[in-house]
Design a protein around this motif. Structure first.
Motif, PDB file in Angstrom:
ATOM      1  N   LYS A   1       1.578   0.321   3.706  1.00  0.00           N
ATOM      2  CA  LYS A   1       0.492  -0.567   3.280  1.00  0.00           C
ATOM      3  C   LYS A   1       0.935  -1.453   2.111  1.00  0.00           C
ATOM      4  O   LYS A   1       2.013  -1.273   1.553  1.00  0.00           O
ATOM      5  CB  LYS A   1      -0.726   0.272   2.912  1.00  0.00           C
TER       6      LYS A   1
ATOM      7  N   CYS B   1       0.240   0.885  -1.325  1.00  0.00           N
ATOM      8  CA  CYS B   1       0.527   2.326  -1.380  1.00  0.00           C
ATOM      9  C   CYS B   1       1.492   2.678  -0.257  1.00  0.00           C
ATOM     10  O   CYS B   1       1.767   1.851   0.612  1.00  0.00           O
ATOM     11  CB  CYS B   1      -0.760   3.148  -1.272  1.00  0.00           C
TER      12      CYS B   1
ATOM     13  N   CYS C   1      -5.462   3.720  -1.452  1.00  0.00           N
ATOM     14  CA  CYS C   1      -6.088   2.811  -0.490  1.00  0.00           C
ATOM     15  C   CYS C   1      -7.559   3.151  -0.239  1.00  0.00           C
ATOM     16  O   CYS C   1      -8.265   2.370   0.409  1.00  0.00           O
ATOM     17  CB  CYS C   1      -5.297   2.726   0.808  1.00  0.00           C
TER      18      CYS C   1
ATOM     19  N   CYS D   1       1.164   4.684   2.287  1.00  0.00           N
ATOM     20  CA  CYS D   1       0.612   5.143   3.564  1.00  0.00           C
ATOM     21  C   CYS D   1       1.161   4.308   4.718  1.00  0.00           C
ATOM     22  O   CYS D   1       1.368   3.103   4.581  1.00  0.00           O
ATOM     23  CB  CYS D   1      -0.913   5.021   3.567  1.00  0.00           C
TER      24      CYS D   1
ATOM     25  N   THR E   1      -4.394   7.706   4.919  1.00  0.00           N
ATOM     26  CA  THR E   1      -5.155   7.318   3.729  1.00  0.00           C
ATOM     27  C   THR E   1      -4.720   8.150   2.538  1.00  0.00           C
ATOM     28  O   THR E   1      -4.214   9.271   2.693  1.00  0.00           O
ATOM     29  CB  THR E   1      -6.674   7.533   3.921  1.00  0.00           C
ATOM     30  N   CYS E   2      -4.888   7.574   1.356  1.00  0.00           N
ATOM     31  CA  CYS E   2      -4.565   8.270   0.112  1.00  0.00           C
ATOM     32  C   CYS E   2      -5.523   7.779  -0.968  1.00  0.00           C
ATOM     33  O   CYS E   2      -6.307   6.865  -0.727  1.00  0.00           O
ATOM     34  CB  CYS E   2      -3.107   8.005  -0.275  1.00  0.00           C
TER      35      CYS E   2
HETATM   36 ZN    ZN Z   1      -2.794   4.869   0.872  1.00  0.00          ZN
END
Ligand code: ZN
Lengths: 95, 475
Positions: free
Chosen positions: B20, B23, B41, B25, B37-38
């Motif tokens: 992304k 980040c 994001c 991911c 996802t983290c």
């Molecule tokens: Zn993320």
């Protein structure tokens, strides 16, 4: 007064905040004070001071395009008010 | 009244990075819900976004390919609005200082006639998540895998004047982004999306009319149809003496109409402000030059080269360079034979027919360019005739055998032996005395009858040149 009741109500709407009617005048007053204070900066003598392009003291903070393992739904959804398996659930939105 | 449509297009292209924009991911399509996802994001408190360098390189590449001026310094802003697919409550985008501006690309509006379409700006931003609506229940499901996937938004000037021009512009931009390999161009999966701004003005009038914005145009065909519909809708309103309302409208491909998106209208006030979490982005000459050095040949350059190098017509060259994969397929095939036009004809005919019927992409076609090249070689050196080549081509679709071994197995080698063919010609003439008489009395159309008979007799393997000569002599 820099900020009217109407401004406060509009900004509250944009921010999706509910503001007690009794407090609208108070906020209008407070926000106006803040803006007036900021205006004071215009009076400061800055002759001789060097121009700074921004508040940042560095540029180009970047990362390489390398995948990190995502914590995924276990972490992301741990505070979700409502979920169905690994989806967040929200009230119906017309899309 | 006669109106002139004024059209501008906004394209969102997903950049082909692994991760992304802010980040680590993965950007992989089709992962289980919320797997990619983290906290960054999904906008958890206290996290910091860090810009993906590859995404910037891809944006620079897009800017160079569309003749834009790249900004030495660009910045990121927050675009604030509330929607469940936007967990942070704002989208990070570039508003006041985009990475590139003032570009253009040229489209062909009729054979040999080019038109320049201006590009206002290119900016980088993050994508939002995906909402899945459950029609029977009063709720929606949110999947944030797409949240934070890097996009470039490419905004055209309002230089487009018809649905056909809009489609030509989009196809060109699509081809360019795929050529430079920054976007996979998949419209169904949303990697290449288009919004259109449309207004009408009386012909000859300078001032723009009120515009509407069309969304949900997820194929070239939809873009053309939706714009066509919207032009008619607005013309009807104006002819009635009424005013077009400035609004966002959604294309409904099932009904072929555009519908007002009332309700989502109210807050077009995004209160943009600089994102304090992100520092300015500086792009220096060294970076730009290294991207330039890495730039592949673009569609227009390739087309010109094909015309010069392979003596193709403008039309053939345009078709064959419409995608990088097709162009590569042609070049791989053509290098095996000297008659380049033969390769062009075969690719634009049977090969593209096969692509269509199999619903395949050219790069996964069961007949590789190497084996087509080999087949055309056999045709060019007269081992087989055109008829035989067609039979072998059809066989190649479901076979791992080489063209040469298929020719051998099926006994398709062309018969070019003079005396052998002479025997056949004599035989056919003897067997058809009535036709022979008619021919000699002037019914020269019967020539093709004799040709057909000979071909039938030789199971299509006779060298047509030789039997033509023989027939001419004997008739
Ligand atoms: Zn993320």
């Amino acid at each position: 007064m820099k900020i009217s009741r109407k401004d406060v109500e509009y900004i509250a709407h944009l921010a999706r905040l509910e503001v007690d009617d009794l407090l609208v005048d108070k906020f209008a007053d407070q926000i106006s004070n803040i803006l007036e204070y900021i205006d004071k900066l215009k009076d400061a003598d800055v002759s001789g001071a060097e121009l700074m392009s921004g508040a940042a003291f560095q540029n180009n903070v970047m990362r390489e395009d390398i995948v990190k393992v995502s914590p995924g739904p276990d972490v992301t959804l741990s505070d979700a008010p409502e979920r169905d398996e690994d989806f967040y659930v929200v009230p119906r939105v017309v899309g | 009244m006669q109106y002139e449509p004024v059209i501008g297009l906004e394209v969102h292209a997903q950049l082909k990075t692994e991760t992304k924009i802010f980040c680590g991911c993965s950007t992989k399509f089709g992962a289980p819900p919320n797997a990619n996802t983290c906290p960054v994001c999904t906008g958890m408190p206290g996290v910091l976004p860090v810009l993906n360098k590859k995404a910037v390189t891809f944006a620079i590449k897009s800017a160079i390919a569309t003749n834009c001026t790249i900004a030495r310094e660009s910045r990121f802003d927050r675009k604030n609005y509330f929607y469940p697919d936007l967990p942070k409550g704002y989208q990070i985008s570039q508003y006041a200082y985009p990475i590139a501006e003032h570009g253009h690309l040229s489209i062909e509006i009729e054979e040999g006639l080019e038109k320049i379409i201006g590009i206002t700006r290119i900016h980088m931003e993050e994508d939002a998540g995906k909402l899945i609506h459950e029609p029977r229940r009063d709720r929606s499901m949110v999947d944030l895998n797409r949240t934070g996937v890097p996009l470039v938004e490419i905004v055209s000037e309002p230089d487009i004047r018809s649905p056909a021009e809009a489609a030509a512009y989009l196809k060109k931009l699509h081809a360019i982004l795929r050529y430079i390999d920054v976007c996979d161009g998949n419209m169904e999966q949303g990697s290449f999306r288009c919004d259109a701004n449309i207004s009408l003005r009386p012909l000859g009038e300078e001032k723009f009319g009120t515009r509407t914005e069309l969304k949900n145009l997820n194929s070239f065909k939809h873009v053309e149809k939706a714009i066509q519909y919207e032009i008619q809708r607005q013309a009807y309103i104006l002819d009635e003496g009424k005013n077009v309302i400035q609004e966002t409208r959604l294309w409904d491909p099932a009904k072929n109409i555009t519908k007002s998106m009332r309700g989502k209208e109210d807050a077009h006030d995004y209160r943009y402000f600089p994102d304090p979490d992100l520092v300015p982005l500086i792009v220096d000459d060294e970076w730009i030059n290294s991207v330039k050095a890495d730039m592949p040949e673009l569609p227009d350059e390739k087309k010109m080269r094909f015309i010069k190098e392979y003596a193709l017509t403008d039309y053939d060259a345009a078709v064959l360079t419409s995608s990088r994969e097709l162009a590569d397929y042609f070049e791989e095939t053509a290098k095996k034979i000297s008659d380049k036009k033969l390769a062009a004809n075969w690719i634009m005919g049977p090969v593209m027919g096969l692509v269509k019927s199999e619903g395949n992409a050219i790069e996964t076609l069961p007949v590789s360019s190497a084996s087509l090249g080999e087949l055309l070689q056999l045709l060019e050196n007269n081992t087989i005739n055109a008829n035989g080549a067609k039979i072998v081509f059809e066989k190649l679709v479901n076979s791992d055998q080489s063209p040469a071994s298929l020719v051998k197995d099926m006994g398709l080698e062309q018969v070019s032996d003079q005396s052998e063919l002479e025997g056949v010609v004599d035989e056919i003439l003897e067997a058809n005395p009535a036709e022979l008489n008619s021919y000699r009395e002037g019914k020269t159309k019967l020539f093709s009858f004799f040709m057909g008979q000979i071909m039938k007799k030789t199971k299509g393997k006779a060298d047509p040149k030789i039997i033509t000569e023989l027939l001419k002599k004997k008739l």
